[in-house]
Design a protein around this motif. Structure first.
Motif, PDB file in Angstrom:
ATOM      1  N   GLY A 139      11.916  -7.017 -10.802  1.00  0.00           N
ATOM      2  CA  GLY A 139      11.052  -6.200 -11.641  1.00  0.00           C
ATOM      3  C   GLY A 139      11.673  -4.839 -11.902  1.00  0.00           C
ATOM      4  O   GLY A 139      12.494  -4.338 -11.128  1.00  0.00           O
ATOM      5  N   PHE A 140      11.283  -4.236 -13.022  1.00  0.00           N
ATOM      6  CA  PHE A 140      11.778  -2.909 -13.386  1.00  0.00           C
ATOM      7  C   PHE A 140      10.770  -1.851 -12.943  1.00  0.00           C
ATOM      8  O   PHE A 140       9.575  -1.990 -13.171  1.00  0.00           O
ATOM      9  N   LEU A 149       8.668   1.600  -4.366  1.00  0.00           N
ATOM     10  CA  LEU A 149       8.945   0.200  -4.081  1.00  0.00           C
ATOM     11  C   LEU A 149       8.031  -0.696  -4.922  1.00  0.00           C
ATOM     12  O   LEU A 149       6.843  -0.415  -5.071  1.00  0.00           O
ATOM     13  N   LEU A 150       8.592  -1.758  -5.442  1.00  0.00           N
ATOM     14  CA  LEU A 150       7.848  -2.719  -6.259  1.00  0.00           C
ATOM     15  C   LEU A 150       8.211  -4.124  -5.817  1.00  0.00           C
ATOM     16  O   LEU A 150       9.397  -4.444  -5.659  1.00  0.00           O
ATOM     17  N   ILE A 151       7.216  -4.963  -5.595  1.00  0.00           N
ATOM     18  CA  ILE A 151       7.467  -6.364  -5.251  1.00  0.00           C
ATOM     19  C   ILE A 151       6.987  -7.250  -6.398  1.00  0.00           C
ATOM     20  O   ILE A 151       5.847  -7.142  -6.844  1.00  0.00           O
ATOM     21  N   LYS A 152       7.874  -8.108  -6.856  1.00  0.00           N
ATOM     22  CA  LYS A 152       7.576  -9.038  -7.942  1.00  0.00           C
ATOM     23  C   LYS A 152       7.660 -10.454  -7.402  1.00  0.00           C
ATOM     24  O   LYS A 152       8.558 -10.786  -6.626  1.00  0.00           O
ATOM     25  N   THR A 153       6.713 -11.293  -7.790  1.00  0.00           N
ATOM     26  CA  THR A 153       6.758 -12.699  -7.382  1.00  0.00           C
ATOM     27  C   THR A 153       7.260 -13.553  -8.533  1.00  0.00           C
ATOM     28  O   THR A 153       6.821 -13.407  -9.674  1.00  0.00           O
ATOM     29  N   GLU A 174       0.846  -1.183   0.000  1.00  0.00           N
ATOM     30  CA  GLU A 174       0.000   0.000   0.000  1.00  0.00           C
ATOM     31  C   GLU A 174       0.893   1.249   0.000  1.00  0.00           C
ATOM     32  O   GLU A 174       1.882   1.316   0.722  1.00  0.00           O
ATOM     33  N   ASN A 175       0.550   2.216  -0.842  1.00  0.00           N
ATOM     34  CA  ASN A 175       1.293   3.467  -0.944  1.00  0.00           C
ATOM     35  C   ASN A 175       2.788   3.218  -1.176  1.00  0.00           C
ATOM     36  O   ASN A 175       3.647   3.756  -0.462  1.00  0.00           O
ATOM     37  N   PRO A 176       3.138   2.406  -2.188  1.00  0.00           N
ATOM     38  CA  PRO A 176       4.545   2.052  -2.403  1.00  0.00           C
ATOM     39  C   PRO A 176       5.397   3.197  -2.928  1.00  0.00           C
ATOM     40  O   PRO A 176       6.623   3.135  -2.845  1.00  0.00           O
ATOM     41  N   ASP A 177       4.762   4.238  -3.480  1.00  0.00           N
ATOM     42  CA  ASP A 177       5.518   5.362  -4.022  1.00  0.00           C
ATOM     43  C   ASP A 177       5.388   6.620  -3.156  1.00  0.00           C
ATOM     44  O   ASP A 177       5.843   7.697  -3.546  1.00  0.00           O
ATOM     45  N   ILE A 228      10.553 -10.592  -4.684  1.00  0.00           N
ATOM     46  CA  ILE A 228      11.744  -9.813  -5.003  1.00  0.00           C
ATOM     47  C   ILE A 228      11.386  -8.332  -4.990  1.00  0.00           C
ATOM     48  O   ILE A 228      10.487  -7.889  -5.708  1.00  0.00           O
ATOM     49  N   LEU A 229      12.091  -7.572  -4.169  1.00  0.00           N
ATOM     50  CA  LEU A 229      11.834  -6.143  -4.010  1.00  0.00           C
ATOM     51  C   LEU A 229      12.763  -5.339  -4.913  1.00  0.00           C
ATOM     52  O   LEU A 229      13.964  -5.600  -4.978  1.00  0.00           O
ATOM     53  N   THR A 230      12.198  -4.354  -5.605  1.00  0.00           N
ATOM     54  CA  THR A 230      12.966  -3.337  -6.316  1.00  0.00           C
ATOM     55  C   THR A 230      12.576  -1.980  -5.739  1.00  0.00           C
ATOM     56  O   THR A 230      11.397  -1.733  -5.474  1.00  0.00           O
ATOM     57  N   PHE A 231      13.548  -1.107  -5.532  1.00  0.00           N
ATOM     58  CA  PHE A 231      13.259   0.202  -4.969  1.00  0.00           C
ATOM     59  C   PHE A 231      14.252   1.229  -5.516  1.00  0.00           C
ATOM     60  O   PHE A 231      15.330   0.873  -6.022  1.00  0.00           O
ATOM     61  N   ALA A 232      13.884   2.500  -5.416  1.00  0.00           N
ATOM     62  CA  ALA A 232      14.752   3.586  -5.861  1.00  0.00           C
ATOM     63  C   ALA A 232      15.468   4.186  -4.666  1.00  0.00           C
ATOM     64  O   ALA A 232      14.849   4.498  -3.649  1.00  0.00           O
TER      65      ALA A 232
END
Length: 384
Positions: A205-206, A178-182, A23-26, A96-100
């Protein structure tokens, strides 16, 4: 048949790639009980609530046009921490977490670190090298795998890299998007290839607004790596075909060397001791203005060889091969870059690796007689 199985693998990977689970990842939903528009840095106190997140310590809401996603982010001060619990959706998958991570202030001699934790994983990230043309970089971290409906607590907190870390408030980590990819724990093995994920189609994930790929820092374990079935030495960049030259498929690996060699490593499946195998791969550049003389060391078991490529930075690629003899059932395969290369903008870059294939020199990895061959053999015996 191989092309069909590759398409099936791509479909499987895209099928398990989820939309964001947070929730509210950005951080675009602003904090409540706080005047978030009063300045570029707004300190959040114990009475402030940030949708989706729990706050602790020194946390600031950041507003800037240079941020990756609509201009809002979070800075974690000396004791700052945020966390959120999400629910696992489906079993037998990795999250898998991707974040800036935003570039710190110009006067920061040492960048403070960002600690990223899940129930079974922890890693520290810092913005110490310039791998990006913009003011932020994407990083990735494998949080692990859990059963369906299990709660997963994601914790992000600041961490001093050493006792001499700069205490300037602008030097603490700033995070966004933040982005989570399965991704499935069990990956489909391509027919005729004794390596899993040899085309690097299964990885982090990109981020939606990212054009610079995703950085993967050193991970010694194949299980814990965000690049599935590959461990990482140093730092590599996971690149996509939308923004880079990718020799095959939708993704590849760019190896970034700085003060020490960087690279990737995996192991074969079902090799036979004493049998000979052929390792083939594509060596190229990402079309990111990376000009230089690339030197990549390749090792397969006891066989080792250096391969070179002169890059003009416009998206070249060349296939190479190495023959080796298996000394056991699982043979270590590694690619290591010894080239320190930068673009004219002083952005670190390096050689691209893709299409890594290992196959038995006699054909497939396990040669089994077909019915046709058996019939021919029986006829031959009958004639004799």
């Amino acid at each position: 048949m191989i092309w069909f199985q590759r398409i099936f693998l791509l479909l499987l990977v895209s099928w398990v790639a989820s939309s964001d689970l947070l929730e509210n990842p950005d951080f675009e939903s602003p904090p409540k009980n706080s005047n978030a528009s009063s300045g570029p840095f707004v300190l959040l106190d114990q009475n402030t609530t940030l949708p989706g997140w729990t706050l602790q310590g020194t946390v600031q809401y950041v507003t800037s046009l240079e941020l990756p996603d609509n201009g809002h982010a979070i800075q974690l001060g000396e004791d700052g921490k945020i966390n959120q619990t999400f629910i696992a959706k489906g079993g037998d998958v990795n999250y898998i977490l991707t974040f800036a991570l935003i570039r710190p202030g110009q006067n920061c001699s040492t960048s403070a670190g960002l600690s990223v934790s899940g129930p079974d994983s922890n890693a520290v990230f810092s913005y110490q090298q310039n791998y990006s043309k913009v003011s932020w970089q994407s990083y990735s971290h494998n949080l692990g795998s859990w059963g369906n409906d299990e709660p997963i607590n994601l914790v992000l907190e600041s961490q001093a890299i050493d006792s001499d870390s700069d205490t300037n408030s602008t030097c603490w980590p700033i995070i966004d998007t933040l982005l989570i990819k399965t991704v499935g724990v069990t990956l489909v093995q391509d027919s005729g290839n004794l390596l899993i994920n040899g085309g690097f189609e299964s990885g982090p994930g990109f981020l939606p607004n990212s054009t610079d790929g995703v950085l993967i820092d050193a991970v010694p374990s194949l299980i814990q790596s965000a690049l599935r079935q590959w461990s990482v030495i140093g730092t590599v960049r996971y690149i996509d075909s939308k923004h880079f030259h990718v020799p095959e498929g939708k993704a590849a690996i760019e190896i970034m060397s700085h003060t020490a060699p960087s690279g990737i490593q995996t192991a074969t499946k079902d090799t036979s001791e004493g049998s000979r195998y052929n390792l083939t791969f594509t060596l190229g550049d990402a079309n990111d203005a990376c000009i230089g003389h690339f030197v990549v060391g390749v090792q397969a078991g006891s066989a080792a060889q250096n391969f070179t490529l002169d890059s003009n930075g416009t998206g070249s690629g060349e296939k190479f091969g190495l023959v080796f003899e298996a000394d056991k059932d699982a043979v270590q395969i590694s690619f290591t870059s010894y080239s320190v290369t930068m673009t004219k903008e002083d952005v670190l870059c390096g050689p691209v690796i893709d299409e890594v294939i290992v196959h038995h020199l006699g054909g497939t990895a396990s040669v089994k007689p077909t019915w046709l061959l058996l019939i021919i053999a029986l006829l031959y015996v009958a004639v004799l």
